[in-house]
Each structure stands twice: as C-alpha cells, then as structure tokens.
Design a protein around this motif. Structure first.
Motif, PDB file in Angstrom:
ATOM      1  N   GLY A   1     -41.542  -1.733 -81.414  1.00  0.00           N
ATOM      2  CA  GLY A   1     -41.250  -0.550 -81.389  1.00  0.00           C
ATOM      3  C   GLY A   1     -40.125  -0.704 -79.815  1.00  0.00           C
ATOM      4  O   GLY A   1     -39.134  -0.759 -78.980  1.00  0.00           O
ATOM      5  N   GLN A   2     -39.914  -1.993 -80.120  1.00  0.00           N
ATOM      6  CA  GLN A   2     -39.116  -3.213 -79.159  1.00  0.00           C
ATOM      7  C   GLN A   2     -37.287  -2.673 -79.820  1.00  0.00           C
ATOM      8  O   GLN A   2     -37.442  -3.083 -80.601  1.00  0.00           O
ATOM      9  N   ASP A   3     -36.543  -3.242 -78.907  1.00  0.00           N
ATOM     10  CA  ASP A   3     -34.905  -3.556 -79.207  1.00  0.00           C
ATOM     11  C   ASP A   3     -34.547  -4.505 -80.476  1.00  0.00           C
ATOM     12  O   ASP A   3     -34.627  -5.434 -79.566  1.00  0.00           O
ATOM     13  N   ALA A   4     -34.692  -4.175 -81.594  1.00  0.00           N
ATOM     14  CA  ALA A   4     -34.109  -5.272 -82.101  1.00  0.00           C
ATOM     15  C   ALA A   4     -32.277  -5.484 -82.417  1.00  0.00           C
ATOM     16  O   ALA A   4     -31.899  -5.883 -82.461  1.00  0.00           O
ATOM     17  N   ALA A   5     -32.058  -4.413 -82.473  1.00  0.00           N
ATOM     18  CA  ALA A   5     -30.511  -4.526 -82.098  1.00  0.00           C
ATOM     19  C   ALA A   5     -30.608  -3.160 -81.686  1.00  0.00           C
ATOM     20  O   ALA A   5     -30.298  -2.401 -81.683  1.00  0.00           O
ATOM     21  N   LEU A   6     -28.873  -3.686 -80.340  1.00  0.00           N
ATOM     22  CA  LEU A   6     -28.411  -2.185 -80.233  1.00  0.00           C
ATOM     23  C   LEU A   6     -26.458  -2.024 -80.633  1.00  0.00           C
ATOM     24  O   LEU A   6     -26.119  -2.970 -80.642  1.00  0.00           O
ATOM     25  N   VAL A   7     -26.695  -0.855 -80.763  1.00  0.00           N
ATOM     26  CA  VAL A   7     -24.772  -0.955 -81.338  1.00  0.00           C
ATOM     27  C   VAL A   7     -24.177   0.174 -80.840  1.00  0.00           C
ATOM     28  O   VAL A   7     -24.558   1.338 -79.921  1.00  0.00           O
ATOM     29  N   GLY A   8     -22.918  -0.043 -81.083  1.00  0.00           N
ATOM     30  CA  GLY A   8     -21.911   1.012 -79.357  1.00  0.00           C
ATOM     31  C   GLY A   8     -21.447   1.261 -80.357  1.00  0.00           C
ATOM     32  O   GLY A   8     -20.841   1.088 -81.829  1.00  0.00           O
ATOM     33  N   PRO A   9     -19.890   1.690 -79.745  1.00  0.00           N
ATOM     34  CA  PRO A   9     -18.534   2.579 -80.215  1.00  0.00           C
ATOM     35  C   PRO A   9     -17.867   1.395 -82.186  1.00  0.00           C
ATOM     36  O   PRO A   9     -17.633   0.876 -81.282  1.00  0.00           O
ATOM     37  N   GLY A  10     -17.417   2.217 -82.459  1.00  0.00           N
ATOM     38  CA  GLY A  10     -17.003   2.048 -83.919  1.00  0.00           C
ATOM     39  C   GLY A  10     -18.294   1.160 -85.046  1.00  0.00           C
ATOM     40  O   GLY A  10     -18.085   0.656 -85.883  1.00  0.00           O
ATOM     41  N   ALA A  11     -19.669   1.378 -84.953  1.00  0.00           N
ATOM     42  CA  ALA A  11     -20.555   0.695 -85.231  1.00  0.00           C
ATOM     43  C   ALA A  11     -21.333   1.757 -86.267  1.00  0.00           C
ATOM     44  O   ALA A  11     -21.004   3.373 -86.023  1.00  0.00           O
ATOM     45  N   LEU A  12     -21.192   1.486 -87.416  1.00  0.00           N
ATOM     46  CA  LEU A  12     -21.890   2.200 -88.822  1.00  0.00           C
ATOM     47  C   LEU A  12     -23.144   1.725 -88.833  1.00  0.00           C
ATOM     48  O   LEU A  12     -23.180   0.909 -89.497  1.00  0.00           O
ATOM     49  N   ILE A  13     -24.099   3.323 -89.021  1.00  0.00           N
ATOM     50  CA  ILE A  13     -25.609   2.796 -89.032  1.00  0.00           C
ATOM     51  C   ILE A  13     -25.599   3.465 -90.476  1.00  0.00           C
ATOM     52  O   ILE A  13     -25.735   4.648 -90.215  1.00  0.00           O
ATOM     53  N   GLY A  14     -26.610   2.265 -90.515  1.00  0.00           N
ATOM     54  CA  GLY A  14     -26.608   3.224 -93.025  1.00  0.00           C
ATOM     55  C   GLY A  14     -25.935   3.154 -93.517  1.00  0.00           C
ATOM     56  O   GLY A  14     -26.018   4.028 -94.541  1.00  0.00           O
ATOM     57  N   GLU A  15     -25.340   2.508 -93.538  1.00  0.00           N
ATOM     58  CA  GLU A  15     -23.765   2.360 -94.930  1.00  0.00           C
ATOM     59  C   GLU A  15     -24.549   2.207 -96.012  1.00  0.00           C
ATOM     60  O   GLU A  15     -23.779   3.058 -97.319  1.00  0.00           O
ATOM     61  N   LEU A  16     -25.354   1.605 -96.380  1.00  0.00           N
ATOM     62  CA  LEU A  16     -26.398   1.869 -97.621  1.00  0.00           C
ATOM     63  C   LEU A  16     -26.728   2.790 -98.325  1.00  0.00           C
ATOM     64  O   LEU A  16     -26.238   3.750 -99.124  1.00  0.00           O
ATOM     65  N   ALA A  17     -26.855   3.822 -97.183  1.00  0.00           N
ATOM     66  CA  ALA A  17     -27.274   5.303 -97.241  1.00  0.00           C
ATOM     67  C   ALA A  17     -25.595   6.458 -98.132  1.00  0.00           C
ATOM     68  O   ALA A  17     -26.388   7.510 -97.957  1.00  0.00           O
ATOM     69  N   LEU A  18     -24.714   5.842 -97.803  1.00  0.00           N
ATOM     70  CA  LEU A  18     -23.381   6.437 -97.905  1.00  0.00           C
ATOM     71  C   LEU A  18     -23.205   6.126-100.631  1.00  0.00           C
ATOM     72  O   LEU A  18     -23.000   6.931-100.270  1.00  0.00           O
ATOM     73  N   ILE A  19     -24.215   5.353 -99.964  1.00  0.00           N
ATOM     74  CA  ILE A  19     -23.964   5.272-101.247  1.00  0.00           C
ATOM     75  C   ILE A  19     -25.614   5.431-102.299  1.00  0.00           C
ATOM     76  O   ILE A  19     -24.745   5.869-103.634  1.00  0.00           O
ATOM     77  N   SER A  20     -26.570   5.211-101.878  1.00  0.00           N
ATOM     78  CA  SER A  20     -27.188   4.932-102.608  1.00  0.00           C
ATOM     79  C   SER A  20     -29.076   5.325-101.237  1.00  0.00           C
ATOM     80  O   SER A  20     -28.730   5.505-100.276  1.00  0.00           O
ATOM     81  N   GLU A  21     -29.610   6.758-102.192  1.00  0.00           N
ATOM     82  CA  GLU A  21     -30.335   7.144-101.137  1.00  0.00           C
ATOM     83  C   GLU A  21     -31.730   5.414-100.906  1.00  0.00           C
ATOM     84  O   GLU A  21     -32.129   5.101-102.572  1.00  0.00           O
ATOM     85  N   THR A  22     -31.931   5.469 -99.644  1.00  0.00           N
ATOM     86  CA  THR A  22     -32.834   4.800 -99.662  1.00  0.00           C
ATOM     87  C   THR A  22     -33.636   4.967 -98.217  1.00  0.00           C
ATOM     88  O   THR A  22     -33.644   6.415 -97.953  1.00  0.00           O
ATOM     89  N   ARG A  23     -34.614   4.255 -98.582  1.00  0.00           N
ATOM     90  CA  ARG A  23     -35.379   4.137 -97.409  1.00  0.00           C
ATOM     91  C   ARG A  23     -34.951   3.621 -95.858  1.00  0.00           C
ATOM     92  O   ARG A  23     -34.167   2.844 -95.401  1.00  0.00           O
ATOM     93  N   ARG A  24     -35.144   4.360 -94.333  1.00  0.00           N
ATOM     94  CA  ARG A  24     -34.659   3.654 -93.429  1.00  0.00           C
ATOM     95  C   ARG A  24     -35.325   2.413 -92.599  1.00  0.00           C
ATOM     96  O   ARG A  24     -36.757   2.677 -93.169  1.00  0.00           O
ATOM     97  N   PRO A  25     -34.793   1.592 -92.485  1.00  0.00           N
ATOM     98  CA  PRO A  25     -35.109   0.112 -92.312  1.00  0.00           C
ATOM     99  C   PRO A  25     -35.782   0.349 -90.856  1.00  0.00           C
ATOM    100  O   PRO A  25     -37.007  -0.394 -90.842  1.00  0.00           O
ATOM    101  N   ALA A  26     -35.677   1.095 -90.007  1.00  0.00           N
ATOM    102  CA  ALA A  26     -35.647   1.068 -88.947  1.00  0.00           C
ATOM    103  C   ALA A  26     -35.532   2.730 -88.032  1.00  0.00           C
ATOM    104  O   ALA A  26     -34.773   3.241 -88.324  1.00  0.00           O
ATOM    105  N   THR A  27     -36.313   2.702 -87.140  1.00  0.00           N
ATOM    106  CA  THR A  27     -36.394   3.606 -85.940  1.00  0.00           C
ATOM    107  C   THR A  27     -34.322   3.753 -85.598  1.00  0.00           C
ATOM    108  O   THR A  27     -34.775   2.908 -84.407  1.00  0.00           O
ATOM    109  N   ALA A  28     -33.700   4.573 -85.064  1.00  0.00           N
ATOM    110  CA  ALA A  28     -32.573   4.694 -84.334  1.00  0.00           C
ATOM    111  C   ALA A  28     -32.941   5.752 -83.421  1.00  0.00           C
ATOM    112  O   ALA A  28     -33.245   6.352 -83.311  1.00  0.00           O
ATOM    113  N   VAL A  29     -32.413   5.023 -81.792  1.00  0.00           N
ATOM    114  CA  VAL A  29     -33.334   5.652 -80.291  1.00  0.00           C
ATOM    115  C   VAL A  29     -31.680   5.829 -79.675  1.00  0.00           C
ATOM    116  O   VAL A  29     -31.256   4.263 -79.208  1.00  0.00           O
ATOM    117  N   ALA A  30     -31.192   6.153 -79.116  1.00  0.00           N
ATOM    118  CA  ALA A  30     -30.118   6.485 -78.527  1.00  0.00           C
ATOM    119  C   ALA A  30     -30.770   6.081 -76.837  1.00  0.00           C
ATOM    120  O   ALA A  30     -31.576   6.823 -76.527  1.00  0.00           O
TER     121      ALA A  30
END
Length: 151
Positions: free
Chosen positions: A67-96
């Motif tokens: 439940g710790q921040d593994a990565a922080l992403v900001g403006p211009g970042a694409l989250i879940g690019e693999l999901a645009l191509i194929s159905e997958t499972r989310r590898p992490a929880t994303a929280v604002a």
C-alpha cells in the motif's frame, strides 16, 4: 478541457505522440474526462483492465503490495498502456494524491483508431518492438550480473 487542449496533452504522451493530429483528434473526442479528489481510487490491483488513462492534471500514485507509493505519475503520463491493446489485470492500485484530472481512453476506441489509421498501428508496433528488445537487453544484463555474483 477543450478538444485542442486534449489533443495537445495526448501528443505529449510518448506512446501516443507519433499518431498524428487526426488520430489524436479521434481519441481526444472520444476520451472521457474524469475528475478525482485526493484519495479517490482510479482502479484497484487485479481489476480487469478496459482502458488507459492519461493524467491531465494532478498526481496519481501507483501502490505496491504494502500500500506504499511505488511510483508517482503526473501530467502527460499514460497509465495502463497495455490495457489499450489487450485485456489484462491491473498490476497495482492507482490513487489520486491531489485533485486530479485524467482522460480515459477505452480499448475499443483505441483499436478503432488503429483500424482507421493503419500507418499509426505500424508505427506503434515498431515502437513496442523496440521497447521489448530494450527490456530483453536489460534483462540479459541483469542475468549476467546475477550469474557473476553466484560465481
């Protein structure tokens, strides 16, 4: 955000930037804008993926197993690019981590864009191929280091 602002945002995303203005216009027009408050969950680990998210404003934390921040992403970042191509499972929880705006791009819309702009699909395939080759080289280097440690 205005359509031209969304197009400009999508153009800054490395995976999407080479798509060309008309393809980006199609994606931007179909994208769903979502507003998140601090602490809102965008998605949870192991959720089935059906879309990618481009951060327009704010910060999203990708949480590790503890439940710790593994990565922080900001403006211009694409989250879940693999999901645009194929159905997958989310590898992490994303929280604002602060008030955040994201653009949701659905897989069907992304695929439609690739069908309507086949040259974009070819460029994307080439870029993905280069990334996979790069990861393969990185993994080979790690393997060599680990082997050297064992000896």
């Amino acid at each position: 955000m205005a359509l031209d602002d969304d197009i400009a945002l999508l153009a800054r995303v490395p995976v999407l930037g080479g798509m060309g203005r008309e393809a980006l216009r199609l994606l931007a027009f179909a994208a769903e804008t979502r507003q998140l408050r601090t602490g809102d969950v965008l998605f949870r680990k192991d959720d089935t993926s059906d879309s990618g998210y481009v951060v327009a404003m704010g910060t999203v934390a990708m949480l590790d197993e503890g439940g710790q921040d593994a990565a922080l992403v900001g403006p211009g970042a694409l989250i879940g690019e693999l999901a645009l191509i194929s159905e997958t499972r989310r590898p992490a929880t994303a929280v604002a981590r602060e008030p955040t705006t994201v653009l949701r791009i659905s897989r069907p819309m992304f695929r439609r864009t690739l069908e309507e702009y086949p040259q974009v699909a070819q460029r994307l395939a080439g870029a993905l191929r280069e990334r996979v080759l790069g990861m393969s080289k990185d993994l080979s280097a790690v393997r060599r280091r680990l082997t050297d440690l064992d000896e």
